[in-house]
Design an enzyme around this catalytic site. Structure first.
Site, PDB file in Angstrom:
ATOM      1  N   GLU A   1      12.399  -8.921   3.077  1.00  0.00           N
ATOM      2  CA  GLU A   1      11.557  -7.779   3.648  1.00  0.00           C
ATOM      3  C   GLU A   1      12.621  -6.788   3.392  1.00  0.00           C
ATOM      4  O   GLU A   1      13.964  -6.614   3.759  1.00  0.00           O
ATOM      5  CB  GLU A   1      11.522  -8.013   5.084  1.00  0.00           C
TER       6      GLU A   1
ATOM      7  N   ASP B   1       1.281 -15.391   7.602  1.00  0.00           N
ATOM      8  CA  ASP B   1       1.073 -16.549   7.151  1.00  0.00           C
ATOM      9  C   ASP B   1       1.042 -17.111   5.810  1.00  0.00           C
ATOM     10  O   ASP B   1       1.854 -18.467   5.579  1.00  0.00           O
ATOM     11  CB  ASP B   1      -0.721 -17.160   7.370  1.00  0.00           C
TER      12      ASP B   1
ATOM     13  N   PRO C   1       0.699  -1.184   0.073  1.00  0.00           N
ATOM     14  CA  PRO C   1       0.040  -0.255   0.089  1.00  0.00           C
ATOM     15  C   PRO C   1       0.645   1.368  -0.047  1.00  0.00           C
ATOM     16  O   PRO C   1       1.795   1.172   0.670  1.00  0.00           O
ATOM     17  CB  PRO C   1      -0.610  -0.134   1.130  1.00  0.00           C
ATOM     18  N   ASN C   2       0.355   2.091  -0.897  1.00  0.00           N
ATOM     19  CA  ASN C   2       0.880   3.626  -1.045  1.00  0.00           C
ATOM     20  C   ASN C   2       2.261   3.619  -1.693  1.00  0.00           C
ATOM     21  O   ASN C   2       2.689   4.852  -1.786  1.00  0.00           O
ATOM     22  CB  ASN C   2       0.986   4.409   0.492  1.00  0.00           C
TER      23      ASN C   2
ATOM     24  N   ALA D   1       2.569  -0.434   5.202  1.00  0.00           N
ATOM     25  CA  ALA D   1       1.994  -0.518   6.556  1.00  0.00           C
ATOM     26  C   ALA D   1       1.416  -1.739   6.935  1.00  0.00           C
ATOM     27  O   ALA D   1       1.280  -2.111   8.162  1.00  0.00           O
ATOM     28  CB  ALA D   1       0.894   0.500   6.672  1.00  0.00           C
TER      29      ALA D   1
ATOM     30  N   ARG E   1      11.090   4.972  13.916  1.00  0.00           N
ATOM     31  CA  ARG E   1       9.970   5.652  13.796  1.00  0.00           C
ATOM     32  C   ARG E   1       9.055   5.352  14.779  1.00  0.00           C
ATOM     33  O   ARG E   1       9.400   5.117  15.867  1.00  0.00           O
ATOM     34  CB  ARG E   1       9.375   5.423  12.401  1.00  0.00           C
TER      35      ARG E   1
ATOM     36  N   TYR F   1      10.696   9.066   2.228  1.00  0.00           N
ATOM     37  CA  TYR F   1      10.688   8.088   1.355  1.00  0.00           C
ATOM     38  C   TYR F   1      11.465   8.691   0.019  1.00  0.00           C
ATOM     39  O   TYR F   1      11.767   7.983  -0.905  1.00  0.00           O
ATOM     40  CB  TYR F   1       9.365   7.726   0.743  1.00  0.00           C
TER      41      TYR F   1
ATOM     42  N   ASN G   1       7.960  -5.376  -0.087  1.00  0.00           N
ATOM     43  CA  ASN G   1       8.046  -3.942   0.862  1.00  0.00           C
ATOM     44  C   ASN G   1       6.462  -4.104   0.958  1.00  0.00           C
ATOM     45  O   ASN G   1       5.662  -3.821   0.212  1.00  0.00           O
ATOM     46  CB  ASN G   1       8.518  -2.839   0.131  1.00  0.00           C
TER      47      ASN G   1
ATOM     48  N   HIS H   1       3.025  -4.330   9.469  1.00  0.00           N
ATOM     49  CA  HIS H   1       2.785  -4.150  11.031  1.00  0.00           C
ATOM     50  C   HIS H   1       1.458  -4.861  11.574  1.00  0.00           C
ATOM     51  O   HIS H   1       1.298  -4.902  12.702  1.00  0.00           O
ATOM     52  CB  HIS H   1       3.191  -2.691  11.521  1.00  0.00           C
TER      53      HIS H   1
ATOM     54  N   SER I   1      12.394   3.322   4.622  1.00  0.00           N
ATOM     55  CA  SER I   1      12.559   3.944   5.909  1.00  0.00           C
ATOM     56  C   SER I   1      13.184   2.989   6.774  1.00  0.00           C
ATOM     57  O   SER I   1      13.269   1.795   6.657  1.00  0.00           O
ATOM     58  CB  SER I   1      11.653   4.904   6.479  1.00  0.00           C
TER      59      SER I   1
ATOM     60  N   ARG J   1       4.443  10.981  -1.878  1.00  0.00           N
ATOM     61  CA  ARG J   1       4.349  10.754  -0.476  1.00  0.00           C
ATOM     62  C   ARG J   1       5.494  11.134   0.326  1.00  0.00           C
ATOM     63  O   ARG J   1       6.547  10.478   0.188  1.00  0.00           O
ATOM     64  CB  ARG J   1       3.795   9.350  -0.352  1.00  0.00           C
TER      65      ARG J   1
ATOM     66  N   ARG K   1       5.293   1.042  14.403  1.00  0.00           N
ATOM     67  CA  ARG K   1       6.149   0.481  13.407  1.00  0.00           C
ATOM     68  C   ARG K   1       7.098  -0.303  13.589  1.00  0.00           C
ATOM     69  O   ARG K   1       7.685  -0.828  12.934  1.00  0.00           O
ATOM     70  CB  ARG K   1       6.614   1.553  12.494  1.00  0.00           C
TER      71      ARG K   1
ATOM     72  N   HIS L   1      12.510  -2.116   3.594  1.00  0.00           N
ATOM     73  CA  HIS L   1      11.746  -0.885   3.917  1.00  0.00           C
ATOM     74  C   HIS L   1      12.566   0.263   3.546  1.00  0.00           C
ATOM     75  O   HIS L   1      14.169   0.251   3.747  1.00  0.00           O
ATOM     76  CB  HIS L   1      11.504  -0.781   5.382  1.00  0.00           C
TER      77      HIS L   1
END
Length: 144
Positions: free
Chosen positions: A100, A89, A11-12, A79, A109, A24, A76, A82, A104, A19, A113, A102
């Site tokens: 994984e 799963d 998302p985003n 949100a 943060r 970012y 990535n 978290h 940031s 953003r 998070r 990220h």
């Protein structure tokens, strides 16, 4: 197993470059895709890069990665990192290694998070290096 690495963005991340550029950066998702494709090619890999704002799409794509025998998944989850037991799963349900990423550093943060369901299931995590983290993850995937 193929030499394809699936890169999944949650998302985003379609709003990269717009953003919160102070967090970012100014690079767009298209800019990032161009750069990681060049890096993958230099490593002898191909990239299948996707983005969705929907948890179910990410879950389906993790299953697809397993079915298609991709070398690794770079994820990535934004949100959803978290909050998503479904992604936890899905990662635990497949044999395909998941890395994984990220942009940031979530640990530096907001407190909400700091917990990563994705990280608890992933082979490893890269965070805080901006979009260069994707290139680092490709290098790790190439060594698997």
């Amino acid at each position: 197993m193929t030499d394809t690495v699936m890169i999944l963005n949650g998302p985003n991340l379609n709003l990269l470059g717009v953003r919160e550029p102070e967090i970012y950066g100014s690079e767009t998702l298209d800019d990032l895709a161009e750069r990681v494709e060049a890096k993958a090619s230099a490593l002898g890999l191909t990239v299948d890069m996707r983005q969705s704002n929907h948890e179910g799409h990410l879950t389906d794509w993790l299953h697809e990665a397993q079915a298609d025998g991709v070398k690794a998944v770079i994820l990535n989850a934004g949100a959803l990192t978290h909050t998503s037991l479904a992604l936890y799963d899905a990662i635990k349900s497949i044999r395909t290694p998941v890395i994984e990423v990220h942009i940031s550093n979530p640990a530096a943060r907001e407190a909400y998070r700091h917990k990563s369901y994705v990280g608890m299931a992933a082979l490893g995590s890269i965070a805080g290096f901006g979009t260069y983290g994707y290139e680092m993850a490709l290098e790790a995937a190439a060594r698997l």
